[in-house]
Design an enzyme around this catalytic site. Structure first.
Site, PDB file in Angstrom:
ATOM      1  N   ASP A 229       0.859  -1.215  -0.171  1.00 14.69           N
ATOM      2  CA  ASP A 229       0.057   0.056   0.028  1.00 14.69           C
ATOM      3  C   ASP A 229       0.950   1.201   0.011  1.00 14.69           C
ATOM      4  O   ASP A 229       1.818   1.279   0.805  1.00 14.69           O
ATOM      5  CB  ASP A 229      -1.173   0.018   1.414  1.00 14.69           C
ATOM      6  CG  ASP A 229      -2.012   1.048   1.489  1.00 14.69           C
ATOM      7  OD1 ASP A 229      -2.836   1.071   0.401  1.00 14.69           O
ATOM      8  OD2 ASP A 229      -1.866   1.850   2.162  1.00 14.69           O
ATOM      9  N   GLU A 278      14.623 -15.450  -0.096  1.00 14.39           N
ATOM     10  CA  GLU A 278      15.064 -16.308   0.541  1.00 14.39           C
ATOM     11  C   GLU A 278      14.236 -17.403   0.826  1.00 14.39           C
ATOM     12  O   GLU A 278      14.247 -18.606   1.386  1.00 14.39           O
ATOM     13  CB  GLU A 278      15.152 -15.834   2.222  1.00 14.39           C
ATOM     14  CG  GLU A 278      16.422 -14.983   2.379  1.00 14.39           C
ATOM     15  CD  GLU A 278      16.362 -14.247   3.782  1.00 14.39           C
ATOM     16  OE1 GLU A 278      15.610 -14.742   4.475  1.00 14.39           O
ATOM     17  OE2 GLU A 278      16.904 -13.238   3.834  1.00 14.39           O
TER      18      GLU A 278
END
Ligand code: NOJ
Length: 551
Positions: A229, A278
């Site tokens: 956002d 990751e």
């Protein structure tokens, strides 16, 4: 022909690339991502407000519709001053939506059904009820906790003027004055949105650490990505200089401003990308970034930053062949250098629904949707657009909740009209939304637009979306891509382009959109009609109608 798709011709199946974990690579490059607005999708506990249990129960509908991923607007603990975009606790579910067990069950069920889950992250501001902000208020000026937000003394002899001239997107000054713990007038704090949404200070390391930790929390929960956002707002120009202009700022606007699209935001996204990478299975970041140009948007999508950004330049384009061609070209051209997929979006929870906004009723909305789904890249579908829902423009003032509605000279305050709960069935107090009514009233005619009514009707908008998504999934010329080949040989007002089959099968696809308000004769059919947004029986293409042709 009606909108029915003909049986797809068989071709060579495209080779599936996989990532290190064996998952298909680049799933997000052509994904159709469906936005669920949790308040308004489905109510599982009968309190009139949508919730996670409701969404979970309706996941089979979404799998059946044929979307790839679901983006959920915020469901975190929040006082709901801005419908959940004011987060009080980033690791908790608001009780009105359920709890973390519901979120876990939702994510697991979605994955079982082959749907990915994208959650909304709100890093530009918190709720004023967030513990950090409350403690900063209590501790008073000079507290190091105040450095996590933007607290400043006011201007003028008694500090009675705001620290600068910034305006809130919802109307009025972007600053609110606080009271000191002893009751005297105190410092001001910055809020680019409602006063209940204080902006974080992203120069403060604790803020950066906290959000890296929040990312990991949700990645560990199994989410496939984040919609970020106000991704363009985190870093403010040094010294918070005046913007030097007056006039209400526009939601999803493209002005150059000292608090938006500052270059400093990019190092934040580079650090987030390292975290996303990751995790196995290609977790993605999607920027909600209002920037002055598609080129500026592309900077968020460099190889070591985010994966996608909403294409608001496309959303803001009128239903006009020339303007559409220009924005499509510009969008594709600007993404090519960074290697990111272009995205396409027509509706979301902040804008007037495209059936109403484009000014041509249902036919035009359907034509616009079919055009969008033929474009190269990834597409966003906002809940209810697959039903052809119009904007509800006549909500009574007493039911409205959009904070901008309550501001003098603020935004037009029309955001509630696109947030009215979904009609699932013909009958029932809230057309199957839930057993306890709905927080915004649905117009009576929505029985006709319900999922129940449209299912199985080959002329319905729901079946048009189902067919389009099925063809899009199977067809080698649709989905990911970097360009379209414009076809010039069509009458004025008809947007026509060809997409090449990606698998060497030669099954190219031509999309023609008649954007005019009258039927248009083609000199010859450009191929075999696969799917049409309106009644097409050969001959002239009706007004406001898009046709997909296989060549
Ligand atoms: C964009 C969101 O889409 C909108 O609904 C919200 O009001 C603002 N950001 C502030 O968070």
């Amino acid at each position: 022909m009606t909108q029915h798709s003909s049986a797809p011709a068989t071709g060579t199946a495209p080779a599936v690339r996989t990532d290190a974990s064996g998952a298909p690579a680049g799933w997000w490059r052509d994904a159709v991502i469906y936005q669920v607005y949790p308040r308004s999708f489905a109510d599982g506990n009968g309190d009139g407000m949508g919730d996670l249990a409701g969404v979970r129960a309706r996941l089979p509908y979404l799998a059946d519709l044929g979307v790839d991923a679901v983006w959920l607007s915020p469901f975190y603990a929040s006082p709901q001053a801005d419908a959940g975009y004011d987060v009080a606790d980033y690791r908790a579910i608001d009780p009105m939506f359920g709890d973390l067990h519901d979120a876990d069950a939702l994510i697991r069920d979605a994955h079982e059904l082959g749907l990915r889950i994208i959650v909304d992250l709100v890093p530009n501001h918190s709720s004023d009820q967030h513990e950090w902000f409350q403690r900063a208020l209590r501790e008073g000026p000079g507290s190091p906790l105040r450095d996590r937000y933007h607290f400043r003394p006011g201007r003028g002899p008694k500090g009675e003027e705001p620290p600068n001239d910034w305006e809130s997107i919802f109307g009025g000054p972007a600053w609110t004055r606080t009271e000191n713990p002893d009751g005297t007038p105190g410092e001001w704090y910055l809020h680019l949105f409602a006063p209940e949404q204080p902006d974080f200070n992203w120069e403060n390391e604790a803020v950066r650490d906290e959000f890296r930790s929040v990312l990991r929390f949700w990645l560990d929960m199994g989410v496939d990505g984040f919609r970020i956002d106000v991704a363009h707002g985190l870093v403010k120009a040094a010294g918070l200089p005046d913007m030097g202009r007056a006039g209400q700022l526009k939601l999803l606007g493209n002005q150059v401003l000292p608090f938006f699209d500052q270059d400093g935001v990019h190092e934040i996204y580079r650090s987030w990308r390292r975290i996303l990478d990751e995790y196995p299975g290609e977790r993605i970041g999607v920027a909600e970034a209002w920037t002055p140009s598609p080129e500026r948007t592309a900077l968020y999508l460099r190889a070591d930053e985010l994966h996608q950004a909403f294409n608001f330049h496309y959303l803001n384009t009128a239903w006009n062949a020339e303007a559409l061609r220009e924005v499509i070209d510009q969008s594709l051209d600007s993404m090519r250098p960074v290697g990111a997929p272009t995205t396409w979006v027509l509706s979301n929870h902040d804008v007037v629904r495209h059936r109403t906004r484009l000014g041509g009723g249902l036919a035009r909305a359907r034509a616009a949707s079919l055009l969008m789904l033929a474009l190269p890249g990834s597409a966003y579908v906002y809940q209810g657009e697959e039903l052809g829902l119009p904007e509800v423009a006549d909500l009574p003032d007493e039911v409205r909740q959009d904070p901008s509605f309550f501001k003098d000279n603020g935004q037009d305050g029309l955001r509630d009209g696109c947030r009215v709960p979904i009609p699932w069935t013909r009958a029932g107090s809230s057309h199957g939304f839930g057993s306890g009514g709905s927080w915004l009233p649905q117009p009576g005619q929505w029985a006709e637009l319900s999922v129940e009514e449209q299912t199985g009707d080959p002329t319905s908008t729901l079946e048009l979306y189902r067919s389009a998504l099925a063809v899009r999934r199977e067809h080698p010329a649709l989905g990911a891509g970097e360009s379209v080949q414009w076809l010039e040989d069509f009458p004025a007002g008809v947007l026509a382009f060809r997409r090449r089959a990606a698998d060497g099968s030669g099954r190219d696809l031509i999309c023609t959109a008649n954007t005019t308000d009258r039927p248009v004769e083609l000199s010859a059919a450009p191929g075999r009609a696969l799917l049409a947004s309106g009644e097409y029986e050969g001959g002239a293409i009706p007004a406001d109608t898009t046709v997909w042709w296989e060549v």
